[in-house]
Design a protein around this motif. Structure first.
Motif, PDB file in Angstrom:
ATOM      1  N   GLN A   1      -3.738  -6.808   4.272  1.00 56.12           N
ATOM      2  CA  GLN A   1      -4.516  -6.183   3.203  1.00 56.12           C
ATOM      3  C   GLN A   1      -3.922  -6.500   1.835  1.00 56.12           C
ATOM      4  N   MET A   2      -2.602  -6.431   1.729  1.00 58.28           N
ATOM      5  CA  MET A   2      -1.960  -6.712   0.442  1.00 58.28           C
ATOM      6  C   MET A   2      -2.146  -8.175   0.053  1.00 58.28           C
ATOM      7  N   ALA A   3      -1.966  -9.083   1.005  1.00 58.93           N
ATOM      8  CA  ALA A   3      -2.162 -10.504   0.710  1.00 58.93           C
ATOM      9  C   ALA A   3      -3.610 -10.763   0.305  1.00 58.93           C
ATOM     10  N   GLY A   4      -4.551 -10.120   0.991  1.00 57.89           N
ATOM     11  CA  GLY A   4      -5.962 -10.275   0.651  1.00 57.89           C
ATOM     12  C   GLY A   4      -6.273  -9.780  -0.747  1.00 57.89           C
ATOM     13  N   ALA A   5      -5.720  -8.628  -1.108  1.00 63.34           N
ATOM     14  CA  ALA A   5      -5.946  -8.073  -2.449  1.00 63.34           C
ATOM     15  C   ALA A   5      -5.346  -8.978  -3.518  1.00 63.34           C
ATOM     16  N   LEU A   6      -4.168  -9.521  -3.234  1.00 65.96           N
ATOM     17  CA  LEU A   6      -3.506 -10.424  -4.178  1.00 65.96           C
ATOM     18  C   LEU A   6      -4.337 -11.687  -4.389  1.00 65.96           C
ATOM     19  N   LEU A   7      -4.821 -12.271  -3.299  1.00 70.38           N
ATOM     20  CA  LEU A   7      -5.631 -13.485  -3.397  1.00 70.38           C
ATOM     21  C   LEU A   7      -6.970 -13.221  -4.068  1.00 70.38           C
ATOM     22  N   GLU A   8      -7.569 -12.073  -3.783  1.00 67.59           N
ATOM     23  CA  GLU A   8      -8.855 -11.742  -4.398  1.00 67.59           C
ATOM     24  C   GLU A   8      -8.709 -11.615  -5.913  1.00 67.59           C
ATOM     25  N   GLU A   9      -7.622 -11.005  -6.345  1.00 64.56           N
ATOM     26  CA  GLU A   9      -7.398 -10.854  -7.787  1.00 64.56           C
ATOM     27  C   GLU A   9      -7.072 -12.202  -8.443  1.00 64.56           C
ATOM     28  N   PHE A  10      -6.407 -13.083  -7.709  1.00 62.15           N
ATOM     29  CA  PHE A  10      -6.025 -14.397  -8.245  1.00 62.15           C
ATOM     30  C   PHE A  10      -7.223 -15.339  -8.357  1.00 62.15           C
ATOM     31  N   ALA A  11      -8.213 -15.146  -7.482  1.00 56.84           N
ATOM     32  CA  ALA A  11      -9.360 -16.051  -7.435  1.00 56.84           C
ATOM     33  C   ALA A  11     -10.119 -16.049  -8.756  1.00 56.84           C
TER      34      ALA A  11
ATOM     35  N   GLN B   1       7.835  -1.705   3.081  1.00 53.70           N
ATOM     36  CA  GLN B   1       6.421  -1.381   3.227  1.00 53.70           C
ATOM     37  C   GLN B   1       5.744  -2.303   4.252  1.00 53.70           C
ATOM     38  N   LEU B   2       6.072  -3.583   4.197  1.00 50.32           N
ATOM     39  CA  LEU B   2       5.405  -4.556   5.062  1.00 50.32           C
ATOM     40  C   LEU B   2       5.772  -4.382   6.529  1.00 50.32           C
ATOM     41  N   GLN B   3       6.927  -3.785   6.809  1.00 48.57           N
ATOM     42  CA  GLN B   3       7.344  -3.582   8.197  1.00 48.57           C
ATOM     43  C   GLN B   3       6.614  -2.422   8.864  1.00 48.57           C
ATOM     44  N   VAL B   4       5.907  -1.617   8.079  1.00 50.86           N
ATOM     45  CA  VAL B   4       5.199  -0.460   8.610  1.00 50.86           C
ATOM     46  C   VAL B   4       4.075  -0.891   9.544  1.00 50.86           C
ATOM     47  N   ASN B   5       3.284  -1.884   9.115  1.00 50.56           N
ATOM     48  CA  ASN B   5       2.101  -2.264   9.881  1.00 50.56           C
ATOM     49  C   ASN B   5       1.652  -3.653   9.426  1.00 50.56           C
ATOM     50  N   PRO B   6       1.405  -4.583  10.365  1.00 50.07           N
ATOM     51  CA  PRO B   6       0.973  -5.926   9.962  1.00 50.07           C
ATOM     52  C   PRO B   6      -0.373  -5.944   9.246  1.00 50.07           C
ATOM     53  N   VAL B   7      -1.206  -4.939   9.490  1.00 51.94           N
ATOM     54  CA  VAL B   7      -2.493  -4.887   8.798  1.00 51.94           C
ATOM     55  C   VAL B   7      -2.274  -4.656   7.304  1.00 51.94           C
ATOM     56  N   LEU B   8      -1.270  -3.854   6.951  1.00 53.25           N
ATOM     57  CA  LEU B   8      -0.940  -3.642   5.543  1.00 53.25           C
ATOM     58  C   LEU B   8      -0.553  -4.964   4.891  1.00 53.25           C
ATOM     59  N   THR B   9       0.211  -5.784   5.599  1.00 47.91           N
ATOM     60  CA  THR B   9       0.594  -7.098   5.085  1.00 47.91           C
ATOM     61  C   THR B   9      -0.646  -7.924   4.781  1.00 47.91           C
TER      62      THR B   9
END
Length: 97
Positions: free
Chosen positions: A71-81, A61-69
């Motif tokens: 976005q996913m990291a951002g969503a993960l961090l937002e939920e962890f905060a 999935q991550l190789q599809v587009n760096p923006v997806l990478t």
């Protein structure tokens, strides 16, 4: 998973990925970020914290587009905060006596 880890599941399209994220993982991520290096730390954060059985599918999935990478990291961090309200107090404009 360590005592301070949180289990977080992200749904991407029709796939789910489970992550075990700790404060140490987040610190390592932020320390690796530079002005010219953002996608690699995000990729590493996702790859190292995802459930091992899901790692190959995540990397596809991550190789599809760096923006997806990002976005996913951002969503993960937002939920962890933590859910804490932070307010900035403005300095008083009235002179002190």
């Amino acid at each position: 998973m360590t005592i301070n880890s949180r289990e977080i599941t992200l749904e991407v399209g029709d796939k789910e990925f489970s992550f075990a994220l700790s404060p140490q993982d987040v610190t390592k991520y932020f320390n690796a970020m530079t002005a010219t290096n953002k996608v690699a730390p995000s990729f590493n954060l996702l790859s190292t914290t995802v459930n091992q059985e899901q790692r190959a599918g995540l990397r596809e999935q991550l190789q599809v587009n760096p923006v997806l990478t990002m976005q996913m990291a951002g969503a993960l961090l937002e939920e962890f905060a933590p859910d804490v309200e932070v307010l900035v107090k403005k300095p008083s404009t009235t002179p002190s006596a």
